[in-house]
Design a protein around this motif. Structure first.
Motif, PDB file in Angstrom:
ATOM      1  N   UNK A   1       0.723  -1.412   0.251  1.00 32.27           N
ATOM      2  CA  UNK A   1       0.168   0.025  -0.157  1.00 32.27           C
ATOM      3  C   UNK A   1       1.273   1.615  -0.021  1.00 32.27           C
ATOM      4  N   UNK A   2       1.733   1.673   0.215  1.00 28.58           N
ATOM      5  CA  UNK A   2       2.570   2.499   0.619  1.00 28.58           C
ATOM      6  C   UNK A   2       3.513   3.152  -0.969  1.00 28.58           C
TER       7      UNK A   2
ATOM      8  N   UNK B   1       1.374   2.250  -3.619  1.00 31.32           N
ATOM      9  CA  UNK B   1      -0.164   1.947  -4.339  1.00 31.32           C
ATOM     10  C   UNK B   1      -0.460   2.895  -5.095  1.00 31.32           C
ATOM     11  N   UNK B   2      -0.701   2.962  -6.050  1.00 33.07           N
ATOM     12  CA  UNK B   2      -1.457   4.187  -7.048  1.00 33.07           C
ATOM     13  C   UNK B   2      -2.928   4.972  -6.325  1.00 33.07           C
ATOM     14  N   UNK B   3      -3.191   3.922  -5.691  1.00 32.93           N
ATOM     15  CA  UNK B   3      -4.134   4.427  -4.640  1.00 32.93           C
ATOM     16  C   UNK B   3      -4.958   4.607  -3.846  1.00 32.93           C
ATOM     17  N   UNK B   4      -3.923   3.197  -2.625  1.00 33.22           N
ATOM     18  CA  UNK B   4      -3.748   3.326  -1.402  1.00 33.22           C
ATOM     19  C   UNK B   4      -3.141   4.081  -0.359  1.00 33.22           C
ATOM     20  N   UNK B   5      -2.034   4.623  -1.480  1.00 32.79           N
ATOM     21  CA  UNK B   5      -0.836   5.031  -1.228  1.00 32.79           C
ATOM     22  C   UNK B   5      -1.131   7.118  -0.873  1.00 32.79           C
ATOM     23  N   UNK B   6      -2.341   7.048  -0.932  1.00 32.26           N
ATOM     24  CA  UNK B   6      -2.962   8.432  -0.606  1.00 32.26           C
ATOM     25  C   UNK B   6      -2.939   8.959   0.689  1.00 32.26           C
ATOM     26  N   UNK B   7      -3.330   7.234   1.602  1.00 30.60           N
ATOM     27  CA  UNK B   7      -3.918   7.347   3.028  1.00 30.60           C
ATOM     28  C   UNK B   7      -2.011   6.776   3.182  1.00 30.60           C
ATOM     29  N   UNK B   8      -1.441   5.975   2.602  1.00 29.22           N
ATOM     30  CA  UNK B   8      -0.305   5.410   4.127  1.00 29.22           C
ATOM     31  C   UNK B   8       1.132   5.082   3.075  1.00 29.22           C
TER      32      UNK B   8
END
Lengths: 352, 352, 352, 352
Positions: free
Chosen positions: A5-6, A8-15
């Motif tokens: 997730x770190x 990731x194109x989408x989840x890196x927004x969070x993580x």
């Protein structure tokens, strides 16, 4: 759900953590590897181990060098490290007269461990800054709300009232201590790696100390008495520090999530997360994620402990294990620090 | 196979550590708990929080007090701690006039955490001594065999010859650093716990600092600014140090087991273990066990990290987790130090 | 704080499990070891590998045999296992004519692993019974309170109302599945160990299959095609099952602790734990301890995974690691099941 | 050293797994999410919960839908999940008349968990194929070299000779059992997630069973009786299986590395890895990396156990922890299977 997730194109927004990511990326790694070889060549030239002209020639080539990544990727599968092919390419980029002096007396592990340390140094400074800002933010909250009261909870039950200041102190004091511990962590881990094939610096002879001192000074690292190829206590000390920081942030996150749950005004948070099914909800997302990150780092530190059983003069098994676990720990810590800062900035009230 | 090999009537021959065990046993715990209450009463009397005569009266009763263990065991099931019933019994053992002053302003966690610290202080000294002896033993081996040569092995393959001294240094340097790190570990963890019900020392008023200072001095612990009920970074720093020590010992054990395997004279060991099926074998038992102990401690440190998420003012969940993992870590470290000392004492030759 | 709260004179009131403890104690271990040797001798006699009279003679001696524990403890330090000295003693207790047939063709690991399996079989049955009773207790709660409503909480926030039945189902369904999975776990792990010195049953020749079948039948275990000395997937499958059970119990505990915290009548519990400082409090001790036990077992399962790297034909390192971690996992699971049953029995109301 | 060697431009040559990566990437995730919404709409239309035309209209839009990733990334930081913003965008892509029926009765977790399961199904099939090929390769090695002899090693010492076949069996039998266990793992984890906001399928009324059955059939997943939002035993069972597979591969890797070390012809390997300092060396890189991967997966499984404490109806903390650990476990397992196949293919001789 993605490989990490770190990144990731989408989840890196969070993580994600763009600042740490850049240090852990291939470009920064290759740059630091080149810096190692440049420093090595300069030091060896200064010490008279290689011709005087070879030093600047190699260093100059390092500064310009653009490796062929595809070939390195392929070779890594065979060699277990990227350095063998990378050095081959670097050598080819150096004027023929000096080629034989590239990487002289060094080994793959010298390059890779030192490259990590150069970048880790920057990452730890980043973490120190963030910790400082979080401690400061807690001071601000203490100033605003510290005199208020809230119901202490012991063993998940209402106990007696305490001051908001008291609870904030339980968050701030460990963070301050983590900052204080950084000096020892740096001394333990930000150490030049230079040992050659089997760690004894055999090719440097009596010039070993001089080369080490010059390189360490140029790269901004500590100079060790001996190569630490198979001495991984410094890495583990750093990993433990990372897990400790995340652990404290996880406690803060857990407390805030529980304060938000109680619904009795223990905390007011701006801008919680939405729900796809319940638009009325405002979730303490960052608080929860801090808990998850903390548990992940506490999981990973175990792997770094296992990697201390680094057998004989170099363990491909233990070293690969570090490559898997340690960058994840850095990302986990970095993401937690970012989220904690954001979360504390969203606190609009504590206690009454 | 038993609940804990450390305490097992048979396996403790291999894995036990009588010196550490005694500190972790119920008797030592109850003694240290009584020492806490005695110190508390004396300090409170000196500070004028309780009548002057109550101090020596309670302290005297503590010195004589023999609790009813059966009743405590039963009550622990209900209360989750042993202190509630133990204090009830202690109070009954104090002259009636002073009973109300027993445990004044304190809470169960103050007693239990402080009791652990009193005993941990002794254990860490024990470990320091053992580490010192191991470092010394390595120095002796270096003196005897350091000039010999042996085949270095990188990535599980013969590489080039190194001096025996070089390999010994990879064992000794991290151990020396573990010793050096002990000062910081002690300061982090050997801290008096005193906070009262919700950690704010409310009942001590402005005398809190005085009580803390007196108690810390009497018990030989650091005096904290605030109770660390829910600040477990010190515990985790200590746990990490323990796992680090075991990790280095595991590396030594793995190396020696591999040296013994090679059969090319890298090491000569006296008195290996027997086999029920192959009387001709001599097994490097202690070397292997060091690896197992190291992996166990690296496993357990993860649990101590999880326990940092100590929610709110007291977490029964996180605290119980410490009770499960931390003593195992102490036993694991202790057993490893004993075995390492024994193993190094059995080395009769290294290299050629 | 003690070496193991499971065996502690005081804390075992909270964390002990007398039924599991007895199976993991030295007496039960020695009994099962004797049962192994008796079954081996009988099977070998039946197969004609040893004289017909040696079978009952050895089996008879096993039934009477009282080993000298002190000598075994001492020898364990040298041999790394208790079996070498124990077999020596057993042999001496057998009429001289049959002594040479004691332990014929077997090795220490055969005895120790099989002894564990004999006892693990009983422990798993115990766990199955307890799981059954917990599922039943949940059914009773569902019958009494299932129709009530309570506020669901997602991401630590009030969401929408659900039925109590819905929340109970989230507890019951995984427990039922854990019960269902037991059959596969048993088949994976409750397997006779018999391989001899290097696992190939060399001394049994073509009678190996017969001996294995007879012994497995007598001891109530599965008969493997090959000794599983270094194949630890069955142990790990069992360890994972244990961690899974504890994980579900931890979720139940966490939910109940949070329900008790909310103070809005989500749950009513009889007889919570006391506090030494706040007599008014009633703590959900068992609920919290379930969380701690769950996190401990999730920590330990990692060690059992590490122990799968059981190198070559027998790894002292990996095997010792199992001895350290696995009994702790059994105690953790057992204690959790006892506490869960007690906790659910104390529920006097759910929802409204 | 990079954030994740699995995704790294250089190190993925060694540690990457392109086939697994593609399933864990954002594109595959978004596709599976769209497949979920399409299946949901079709099932709801068939059940009469939404207008008949809304089913194909929404499904058609799902098939065409290209989300704005940048906006999702931003929203994920706020919402803690990608679904809230993604559904908003999807809705906008559906003809206005049907918009209100998009995602009807579902919640973010339904989408995310189901998307994972759709892709996990493919990954597990991939793993089964690879395991099958490895078992086959071991059969081939057994056929070629099984009759040879090699020195068994117990406790890191030469013991007695065994057949090569015996050692291969210790590698093959656990792998075969892992294959056999896959059926139960699939049933445990490849389960449709559908529960709505608080898991009770409230909006589906008595049509819930029909919707679930239709969706499960369309997506190729098992149909659960109840949403498993907070029942994570299936995830943990799968994680344990993954760690078990890696554990066995780690044992094989460790054995091969030790066989290569011995230098007594136990194994002949083609094409080992090079060294930047010692061109003469041929390192058993893949063997060592298998050990590292095994230890990493055994580390991570602990995190998946911690994630079982999934409090109340949805835990952001525990769920995020799964997102961090589980994809790493899949990559670790995948990389190990690829390397094991390559390693066994390089075996040119075993024993003598």
């Amino acid at each position: 759900m993605t490989a990490s997730p770190f990144d990731h194109p989408l989840l890196s927004g969070l993580l994600g953590d763009d600042e740490v990511s850049v240090h852990l990326g291939a470009a920064a790694d290759l740059d630091a590897m080149a810096a190692f070889e440049a420093a090595l060549a300069r030091a060896e030239a200064a010490a008279g181990l290689i011709p005087a002209e070879a030093g600047p020639a190699i260093a100059g080539a390092c500064a310009q060098f653009v490796p062929n990544r595809g070939d390195i990727r392929i070779a890594a599968a065979r060699d277990g490290v990227v350095v063998v092919e990378w050095v081959r390419q670097l050598r080819a980029a150096v004027p023929e007269a000096h080629r034989e002096y590239v990487h002289f007396g060094a080994t793959s592990q010298d390059v890779i461990d030192t490259s990590l340390m150069v970048r880790l140094k920057a990452i730890l400074s980043l973490f120190e800054d963030r910790l400082g800002r979080i401690v400061e933010a807690l001071g601000v909250l203490d100033g605003r709300f510290g005199g208020n009261r809230l119901m202490a909870r012991t063993r998940m039950q209402d106990a007696l009232e305490i001051s908001v200041s008291g609870r904030i102190a339980d968050w701030r004091l460990p963070l301050q201590r983590h900052i204080d511990r950084l000096a020892a962590v740096r001394e333990a881990v930000l150490v030049l790696q230079l040992g050659g094939a089997v760690g004894d610096r055999a090719k440097f002879g009596e010039k070993a100390g001089e080369v080490v001192a010059l390189m360490a000074a140029e790269l901004g690292l500590w100079a060790p008495d001996k190569a630490w190829h198979s001495q991984r206590d410094g890495m583990f000390a750093c990993a433990s520090w990372l897990a400790g920081v995340s652990g404290t942030l996880g406690k803060i996150g857990q407390d805030i999530a529980l304060m938000a749950l109680a619904g009795d005004g223990q905390i007011a948070l701006a801008g919680g997360g939405g729900s796809s099914a319940m638009p009325h909800k405002s979730n303490p997302v960052a608080a929860e994620v801090l808990v998850g990150l903390s548990r992940y780092n506490s999981t990973l530190v175990s792997g770094m402990g296992q990697a201390m059983v680094h057998e004989q003069e170099r363990s491909g098994a233990a070293w690969t294990l570090e490559w898997l676990a340690f960058p994840q720990m850095l990302m986990t810590t970095g993401a937690g620090l970012l989220l904690a800062e954001r979360l504390l900035g969203a606190v609009e009230g504590m206690g009454a």
